[in-house]
Design a protein around this motif. Structure first.
Motif, short mmCIF file in Angstrom:
data_model
loop_
_atom_site.label_atom_id
_atom_site.label_comp_id
_atom_site.label_asym_id
_atom_site.label_seq_id
_atom_site.Cartn_x
_atom_site.Cartn_y
_atom_site.Cartn_z
N PHE A 118 0.84 -1.20 0.00
CA PHE A 118 0.00 0.00 0.00
C PHE A 118 0.88 1.26 0.00
O PHE A 118 1.77 1.40 0.84
N ARG A 119 0.67 2.14 -0.97
CA ARG A 119 1.45 3.37 -1.05
C ARG A 119 0.56 4.62 -1.08
O ARG A 119 1.05 5.73 -1.04
N ASP A 120 -0.73 4.42 -1.15
CA ASP A 120 -1.65 5.53 -1.43
C ASP A 120 -2.05 6.22 -0.13
O ASP A 120 -3.23 6.33 0.20
N TRP A 121 -1.05 6.72 0.61
CA TRP A 121 -1.32 7.23 1.96
C TRP A 121 -2.18 8.48 1.96
O TRP A 121 -2.76 8.84 3.00
N ALA A 122 -2.28 9.16 0.82
CA ALA A 122 -3.10 10.37 0.78
C ALA A 122 -4.57 10.05 1.05
O ALA A 122 -5.34 10.92 1.44
N ARG A 123 -4.95 8.77 0.88
CA ARG A 123 -6.35 8.41 1.11
C ARG A 123 -6.66 8.27 2.60
O ARG A 123 -7.81 8.12 2.99
N ILE A 124 -5.62 8.26 3.44
CA ILE A 124 -5.81 8.05 4.87
C ILE A 124 -5.42 9.30 5.64
O ILE A 124 -4.36 9.88 5.42
N GLY A 125 -6.31 9.73 6.54
CA GLY A 125 -6.00 10.83 7.45
C GLY A 125 -5.88 10.26 8.85
O GLY A 125 -6.82 9.67 9.36
N GLY A 202 -5.13 16.82 4.19
CA GLY A 202 -4.81 15.93 3.08
C GLY A 202 -6.03 15.45 2.32
O GLY A 202 -5.91 14.67 1.38
N GLU A 203 -7.22 15.91 2.73
CA GLU A 203 -8.49 15.53 2.11
C GLU A 203 -8.60 14.02 1.95
O GLU A 203 -8.71 13.50 0.83
N PRO A 204 -8.55 13.30 3.09
CA PRO A 204 -8.55 11.84 3.02
C PRO A 204 -9.95 11.26 2.84
O PRO A 204 -10.95 11.92 3.10
N GLU A 205 -9.99 9.99 2.38
CA GLU A 205 -11.27 9.27 2.29
C GLU A 205 -11.54 8.53 3.58
O GLU A 205 -12.69 8.24 3.91
#
Lengths: 301, 290
Positions: A118-125, A202-205
């Motif tokens: 997993f590299r898509d850390w922008a999706r997590i706040g 970071g506008e996370p999901e």
């Protein structure tokens, strides 16, 4: 395919937030509403791309088993509370999800991707447990919140969109007027709001929060609950560690209760009387710190 | 005053001093933020072995010091990751080993003696060679590039390492980069300030600046300003009074710290009064009492 679809969802949510903020604060940052706002809450059916999927997870701290095989799934759009007494493993569970504690066994997937890939850390706040220890060097509220934007733009100078996202996050938690103040001058509750703004920048999901209500005064608790409500309405997925449900109760779809590193309940949140009946509940309640804002008795408001 | 610029060695010393004044606080602020203020001291000790190695092999001590102190800094960073228990003992070994290794090697070398070491320990304004100036300028450019160019990333890592990891920042790489940058800074500063006092110039300007500032960027700017002022004036003082510049620079820096601390208290009080005057304080409102 999946990633693309998810990004679209993210965009829809961002614009939704921008519009709300713009309407409320007259920031003028609102964009053309060419995408329908995602307001209705429909937790998706379980899929392979669930934001969090933990299977048979085990972990040890200092040789002592803390997680002894827990299953935890958080579906898109869901608000899940992780409850339990001190030492039940709820913080360790969350910290293993964000990679701070290594799992000794079991499987973890984030948005359908095994944790290791997993590299898509922008999706997590991520909102870590607030520590009272102040950093050595002063930092303003805006500087701390801006660090959260690094999830979106790791290197390179911040652009207009980045500054706007930071400003929006500050407004969401009601700290825009304190942006230039040092974080050391804040009360516990205000500090917690800053940490949440940092995650929102970071506008996370997916929001993962570790004890966001611990040591938070009542006024800040209400603001935090309001912020979270807006995020959830805009389609965010939330996993929070809580000591008790408190003012967040109406938001919570599902509660997972841990005891001694095992899941003992996974279903509807326990009722008001239920939270005090939780195993090992030790009646620690948040109180305003002595240096917190003046206590509002309700007479003035 | 300006006649000191007629001497070529003073031009070199002053240029080196400015570079030290910029780089030492620029790195030091991250170490202070991470509560590793003592790290510069450790690297300074290890760098001594590097200097002695230069004498032994005939290479320029600046470059051998860069190599050895960078290795030492990386070792300290690795100890911080893996050896959570007894990390202090491991660091102590590194400190003492670096110091002892330096004295041992310098006495084994044909040209070196403890007298050579003294100029490296406390700094010297007459020994900055033209080659040193080239090396120091190149190294300083690297330090400035890292500490200012990666300011937001290093701030995030030093302020909350756990959060920084979850944003997806390459935290380990940034930590190693910071350790190497600190090592490079030590060697930049070693000719003017000396290895034993290098850490002071990393820490004291930052400690002084943060008495008067509210944010990180302001602290960084003020710390660099203080750094440049004290290194320049300390070097000039050393020229007239013939004392090691490291000593005069550090005494001046501590003086600035004392002055700012004394001034900051009334300033903070005034600010609090202004806030109170703006109506943010408590007011008694009798009309709501029953």
């Amino acid at each position: 395919m999946e990633a693309e679809e998810a990004r679209e969802t993210g965009v829809a949510r961002e614009t939704g937030v921008a519009r709300e903020t713009g309407a409320a604060e007259e920031t003028g940052a609102a964009e053309e509403p060419d995408i329908a706002p995602a307001t209705a809450r429909h937790p998706d059916p379980p899929t392979t791309a669930d934001p969090i999927s933990l299977r048979g997870a085990t972990a040890t701290l200092g040789g002592r088993p803390v997680l002894r095989g827990i299953d935890l799934t958080v579906r898109r759009g869901e608000v899940v509370a992780l409850l339990g007494a001190n030492g039940s493993g709820k913080s360790t569970a969350v910290r293993s999800i964000v990679g701070q504690v290594p799992l000794t066994g079991g499987e973890l997937a984030l948005f359908g991707t095994p944790r290791r890939r997993f590299r898509d850390w922008a999706r997590i706040g991520y909102v870590p447990q607030r520590t009272t220890a102040a950093s050595g060097v002063p930092a303003t509220v805006r500087e701390v919140v801006s660090a959260g934007r690094l999830a979106r733009r790791r290197f390179g100078p911040p652009r207009k969109a980045d500054r706007a996202a930071v400003q929006r996050a500050l407004e969401l938690v009601g700290m825009a007027d304190r942006a230039r103040d040092p974080v050391s001058a804040l009360s516990g509750g205000q500090h917690q709001r800053v940490l949440i703004a940092r995650a929102l920048a970071g506008e996370p999901e997916l929001l993962i929060m570790d004890e966001p209500m611990a040591g938070v005064d009542l006024a800040s608790q209400e603001i935090l609950a309001g912020t979270l409500r807006e995020q959830v309405a805009a389609g965010a997925t939330v996993l929070l560690v809580l000591h008790e449900l408190g003012p967040l109760e109406p938001l919570i779809d599902r509660a997972v209760v841990l005891r001694d590193g095992c899941v003992v309940h996974d279903g509807p949140p326990p009722k008001a009387v239920g939270q005090h009946a939780l195993p090992g509940h030790d009646h620690v309640h948040p109180h305003a710190a002595p240096d917190a804002e003046p206590i509002r008795t309700g007479l003035l408001t | 005053m300006l006649e000191i610029l007629d001497y070529a060695f003073m031009q070199r010393a002053l240029l080196a001093a400015v570079l030290v004044g910029i780089t030492a606080p620029a790195v030091g602020i991250y170490l202070v933020q991470r509560r590793q203020a003592i790290m510069g001291d450790g690297i300074g000790h290890v760098a001594l072995t590097g200097v002695a190695l230069g004498f032994l092999t005939g290479a320029n001590p600046v470059w051998t010091a860069v190599a050895v102190s960078a290795l030492g800094a990386i070792a300290m960073e690795l100890i911080r990751w893996y050896g959570k228990t007894r990390g202090d003992l491991a660091l102590a070994m590194l400190f003492y080993g670096g110091m002892a290794g330096g004295v041992l090697l310098i006495n084994l070398s044909p040209t070196g003696s403890n007298a050579n070491l003294t100029t490296y320990l406390f700094g010297s304004i007459t020994t900055v060679s033209p080659e040193d100036v080239v090396a120091i300028s190149l190294l300083a450019a690297f330090v400035v590039l890292i500490t200012l160019g990666l300011r937001r990333q290093l701030f995030a890592v030093c302020q909350d390492e756990e959060f920084a990891r979850v944003t997806g920042l390459p935290v380990r790489t940034l930590n190693l980069l910071l350790a190497v940058t600190a090592a490079v800074t030590v060697t930049v500063a070693m000719r003017v300030v000396g290895l034993l006092l290098v850490s002071a110039l990393m820490v004291v300007p930052v400690a002084a600046a943060q008495q008067a500032t509210r944010g990180f960027a302001m602290t960084l700017a003020l710390a660099i300003t203080i750094g440049v002022v004290v290194t320049l004036s300390g070097t000039v003082f050393s020229f007239y009074k013939n004392v090691p510049p490291g000593a005069s620079i550090v005494v001046l820096a501590i003086g600035v710290f004392a002055v700012i601390t004394a001034l900051a208290a009334p300033l903070a009080k005034r600010r609090a009064q202004r806030v109170a005057a703006a109506g943010e304080g408590c007011t008694v409102r009798d009309d709501v009492l029953v």
